[in-house]
Design a protein around this motif. Structure first.
Motif, short mmCIF file in Angstrom:
data_model
loop_
_atom_site.label_atom_id
_atom_site.label_comp_id
_atom_site.label_asym_id
_atom_site.label_seq_id
_atom_site.Cartn_x
_atom_site.Cartn_y
_atom_site.Cartn_z
N GLY A 278 0.80 -1.22 0.00
CA GLY A 278 0.00 0.00 0.00
C GLY A 278 0.83 1.27 0.00
N VAL A 279 1.99 1.24 -0.66
CA VAL A 279 2.90 2.39 -0.68
C VAL A 279 2.94 2.97 -2.08
CG1 VAL A 279 5.30 3.13 -0.45
CG2 VAL A 279 4.31 1.57 1.24
N ASP A 280 2.64 4.27 -2.19
CA ASP A 280 2.76 5.00 -3.45
C ASP A 280 4.19 5.51 -3.54
OD1 ASP A 280 2.78 6.83 -5.54
OD2 ASP A 280 0.78 7.61 -5.08
N TRP A 281 5.03 4.82 -4.27
CA TRP A 281 6.46 5.13 -4.30
C TRP A 281 6.73 6.47 -4.98
CZ3 TRP A 281 10.17 4.19 -1.37
CH2 TRP A 281 11.51 4.19 -1.76
N HIS A 282 5.91 6.84 -5.94
CA HIS A 282 6.10 8.13 -6.59
C HIS A 282 5.74 9.27 -5.64
CE1 HIS A 282 6.87 6.87 -10.85
NE2 HIS A 282 6.48 5.73 -10.29
#
Length: 457
Positions: A147-151
């Motif tokens: 659940g991590v938005d890397w951008h």
């Protein structure tokens, strides 16, 4: 995972056999040149008596570890890690293996190093940030699962890095941006600090927990046991329990022959231990075996496979291993490589097994647990889910003596399932080394295993 240094050991590859029909005998002249790995973001330069690794992304190329040539197609790093390169018949393809791992990496010959690899790496902290972020962007498979938005992470943290950002400041920033992954194989290390984050609700399998659990088990569970003996620098314990049951505690899959021993020495020591424990009379007489992995900090996957080979009379597949191999698409992978379990040419125990696991069962402790899924015979898991980290860690370097690691592989069950993040669930849930269990001198998982193996569970 075995702790690695900034050498070619960071490649963390394989010791899997390669069919002789498709590969030529390793010859140094055939391997000389520049090679690109399928996945892993790595270039290798072989020749002049050695091997040199280059760690690449679309925005960076950093010189990595090295090894000296010690035989035809064989290279040895300063810590004793042995790397083998075997070429295919066409001379433009090869396989690379590292002793102690499973699977292999495919190599394809390329004409030359990119120009960027021939220039000194930038020491600008902003370039270091970009190299780390891009390495995860191109190799980490689990952003969606976590659940991590890397951008969004880049947008938040990149503006905080400047030309004068210090090494300690960069370490702190990286620690904050990577913490939400809760991935023990995501680490950062500088001269005097290191970062890793376990899955919430679990405890890392450190020396203190290991010693506390071992004292508790010996005082409570093994107080009436016979033939209790420690092996492999204390990392393996065996005891006979009443009712023709056996107890085998494995707290790691490495360092069996000392801290500086190479994989071959650990393998020899493991074979000696298993020969001592799994004698012909014991393998015939045991009615059940408890394998305790509740505090296991990982190590060499190949030692887990070697142990599984002493627990079956029938060949089977432990799991299949694949790596992410597309910089923009985390759903694309290398071809899965089945990892076989072949019965050992030695006494083998094939009866019922109860495997005890918990959140402090990590890495090679988990791949060994998974390697028993398809084991013929009665095998069941008791306790809590494992930590949920399986991949060999990729080790990467940044200027300023900063190292970081990340996973890029998945270990698949027969049905294509993986347990990264969540861990392998038990068949039977029991508390594991909680404060209440310690305070009340209870070991519910152990007691349940004994009852099941005695036919009372």
């Amino acid at each position: 995972m075995r702790t690695v240094t900034a050498t070619v050991a960071a490649l963390a590859l394989t010791a899997m056999a390669v069919p002789a029909a498709t590969l030529a005998p390793p010859r140094s002249p055939a391997t000389d040149g520049v090679w690109r790995t399928d996945g892993y973001g790595t270039l290798l330069v072989l020749g002049r008596g050695g091997l040199r690794e280059y760690q690449t992304t679309s925005v960076s190329c950093v010189k990595g570890g090295s090894a000296r040539q010690t035989g035809p197609g064989v290279y040895t790093a300063s810590d004793g890690t042995v790397v083998t390169v075997r070429t295919g018949r066409d001379g433009d393809h090869a396989r690379l293996a590292v002793a102690g791992s499973v699977g292999h990496r495919q190599l394809t010959r390329v004409r030359a190093l990119p120009a960027g690899c021939k220039r000194p790496a930038s020491r600008d902290p902003r370039a270091g940030f970009d190299a780390l972020w891009q390495t995860f962007e191109e190799n980490y498979p689990f952003f969606g699962r976590k659940g991590v938005d890397w951008h969004a992470v880049r947008d938040r943290y990149r503006p905080q890095v400047h030309r004068n950002t210090t090494g300690p400041e960069l370490f702190d920033l990286f620690s904050r941006m990577l913490k939400p992954l809760y991935d023990v194989h995501v680490t950062i290390e500088d001269d005097d600090r290191d970062f890793a984050e376990v899955r919430p609700g679990t405890e890392a399998p450190g020396d203190d927990l290991d010693a506390k659990a071992k004292r508790f088990i010996e005082a409570r569970d093994l107080k009436d046991a016979t033939h209790r003996q420690d092996f492999a620098e204390g990392r393996i314990t065996y005891a006979d329990l009443r009712g023709d049951l056996g107890y085998l505690r494995i707290s790691a899959f490495d360092y069996y022959a000392g801290d500086d021993a190479p994989y071959a020495a650990d393998r020899t020591e493991l074979d000696r231990v298993l020969d001592t424990v799994l004698t012909p009379s014991r393998t015939r007489g045991l009615k059940g075996l408890i394998i305790d992995l509740r505090v296991n900090d990982g190590g060499f996957d190949a030692l887990g496979i070697r142990t599984a080979q002493r627990l079956t009379d029938t060949p089977y597949t432990a799991y299949a291993k694949r790596a992410r191999n597309h910089p923009a698409d985390p759903a694309q992978h290398t071809r899965p490589q089945p990892v076989p379990v072949v019965p050992a040419d030695a006494p083998r125990y094939t009866g019922p097994i109860a495997v005890l696991t918990g959140g402090s069962t990590v890495s090679a402790g988990e791949t060994f647990t998974q390697a028993l899924f398809e084991r013929p015979g009665r095998t069941f898991r008791i306790g809590q889910p494992t930590q949920g980290v399986f991949s060999d860690p990729m080790t990467r370097s940044l200027p300023g003596d900063l190292l970081f690691t990340l996973p890029n592989e998945e270990y698949l069950t027969r049905t294509g399932h993986t347990f990264d993040g969540t861990g392998i669930p038990p068949d039977i849930t029991e508390p594991v080394f909680t404060d209440e269990e310690f305070a009340k001198k209870r070991d519910s998982a152990f007691d349940r295993a004994v009852a099941l193996l005695r036919g009372r569970g």
